[in-house]
Design a protein around this motif. Sequence first.
Motif, PDB file in Angstrom:
ATOM      1  N   LEU A   5      24.433  -8.979  13.286  1.00  0.00           N
ATOM      2  CA  LEU A   5      24.050 -10.192  13.484  1.00  0.00           C
ATOM      3  C   LEU A   5      25.506 -11.241  13.480  1.00  0.00           C
ATOM      4  O   LEU A   5      25.480 -12.022  13.958  1.00  0.00           O
ATOM      5  N   ARG A   6      26.242 -10.884  12.445  1.00  0.00           N
ATOM      6  CA  ARG A   6      27.401 -11.700  12.223  1.00  0.00           C
ATOM      7  C   ARG A   6      28.361 -11.239  13.270  1.00  0.00           C
ATOM      8  O   ARG A   6      29.051 -12.335  13.805  1.00  0.00           O
ATOM      9  N   SER A   7      28.643 -10.117  14.023  1.00  0.00           N
ATOM     10  CA  SER A   7      29.427 -10.163  15.059  1.00  0.00           C
ATOM     11  C   SER A   7      28.959 -10.555  16.452  1.00  0.00           C
ATOM     12  O   SER A   7      29.673 -11.248  17.059  1.00  0.00           O
ATOM     13  N   ARG A   8      27.705 -10.737  16.574  1.00  0.00           N
ATOM     14  CA  ARG A   8      27.248 -11.560  17.715  1.00  0.00           C
ATOM     15  C   ARG A   8      27.221 -12.858  17.403  1.00  0.00           C
ATOM     16  O   ARG A   8      27.055 -13.614  18.664  1.00  0.00           O
ATOM     17  N   THR A   9      27.190 -13.692  16.356  1.00  0.00           N
ATOM     18  CA  THR A   9      26.989 -14.978  16.091  1.00  0.00           C
ATOM     19  C   THR A   9      28.151 -15.683  15.553  1.00  0.00           C
ATOM     20  O   THR A   9      28.184 -16.909  15.893  1.00  0.00           O
ATOM     21  N   ILE A  13      28.206 -14.294   6.121  1.00  0.00           N
ATOM     22  CA  ILE A  13      27.400 -13.041   5.767  1.00  0.00           C
ATOM     23  C   ILE A  13      26.083 -13.593   5.279  1.00  0.00           C
ATOM     24  O   ILE A  13      25.076 -12.968   5.380  1.00  0.00           O
ATOM     25  N   MET A  14      26.157 -14.615   4.169  1.00  0.00           N
ATOM     26  CA  MET A  14      24.891 -15.109   3.605  1.00  0.00           C
ATOM     27  C   MET A  14      23.955 -15.727   4.478  1.00  0.00           C
ATOM     28  O   MET A  14      22.826 -15.402   4.504  1.00  0.00           O
ATOM     29  N   GLU A  15      24.477 -16.388   5.598  1.00  0.00           N
ATOM     30  CA  GLU A  15      23.629 -17.227   6.413  1.00  0.00           C
ATOM     31  C   GLU A  15      23.014 -16.218   7.234  1.00  0.00           C
ATOM     32  O   GLU A  15      21.667 -16.230   7.621  1.00  0.00           O
ATOM     33  N   ALA A  19      19.021 -15.348   7.410  1.00  0.00           N
ATOM     34  CA  ALA A  19      18.255 -15.471   8.798  1.00  0.00           C
ATOM     35  C   ALA A  19      17.571 -14.059   8.751  1.00  0.00           C
ATOM     36  O   ALA A  19      16.231 -14.317   9.196  1.00  0.00           O
ATOM     37  N   LEU A  20      17.995 -13.084   8.613  1.00  0.00           N
ATOM     38  CA  LEU A  20      17.167 -11.907   8.588  1.00  0.00           C
ATOM     39  C   LEU A  20      16.158 -11.783   7.718  1.00  0.00           C
ATOM     40  O   LEU A  20      15.085 -11.052   8.035  1.00  0.00           O
ATOM     41  N   LYS A  33      17.495 -18.623  15.176  1.00  0.00           N
ATOM     42  CA  LYS A  33      17.251 -19.456  13.813  1.00  0.00           C
ATOM     43  C   LYS A  33      18.832 -19.904  13.290  1.00  0.00           C
ATOM     44  O   LYS A  33      18.954 -21.141  13.219  1.00  0.00           O
ATOM     45  N   LEU A  34      19.836 -18.955  13.472  1.00  0.00           N
ATOM     46  CA  LEU A  34      20.984 -19.271  13.356  1.00  0.00           C
ATOM     47  C   LEU A  34      21.708 -20.351  14.264  1.00  0.00           C
ATOM     48  O   LEU A  34      22.402 -21.468  13.885  1.00  0.00           O
TER      49      LEU A  34
END
Length: 191
Positions: A5-9, A13-15, A19-20, A33-34
């Motif tokens: 998710l971090r690499s795609r958005t 890390i905490m966000e 969100a997950l 959501k992000l």
Amino acid sequence: MVSELRSRTGAGIMECKKALTETNGNIDEAIQKLREQGLKASELKGSRVADEGLIVSYIHPGSRVGTLVELNCETDFVARTEQFQELAKEIAMQVAAAKPKYVKSEDVPAEDLETEKSILKAQAEQEGKPAHIAERIVEGRISKFYSETCLLQQPYIRDTDQTIEILVKNAIAQLGENIVVKRFVLYVLGQ
């Protein structure tokens, strides 16, 4: 899942983890959501001063059309990032391709807007529309006028489902700074 998710958005890390958790591990919903959170954050950042940035040029192949775009942000650190520079290049290509006249709708001179409205109203009346319907038709056509002549309201050439304004807001959300398209110049050979 957090790293994917971090690499795609590009979110923290905490966000991503939050969100997950809120979406029960659904990555697509977490991305949505992000993005929504990022757009809300970009609205808050819109009032901050953006006096750093870049002036980017783009010359279309064939050297018949060229543009200069001033894109501002809050710090020179962000201005040097690859993502900011890529955004500036995309906006310069948009100007060359779509040939806007103004950055935003507020930049359209009042007399030009009134002239356009009177022309559109006359067209609606010639089509035989009643006055109250003609007014709504004029409003709709003015929106189309803005989307053709104002850079921020134009559909993005690479993804017509989003406007340049949304493209900029997404960049604000990812980079964490206010970003402003200050001005542009379009050169067309012979004009």
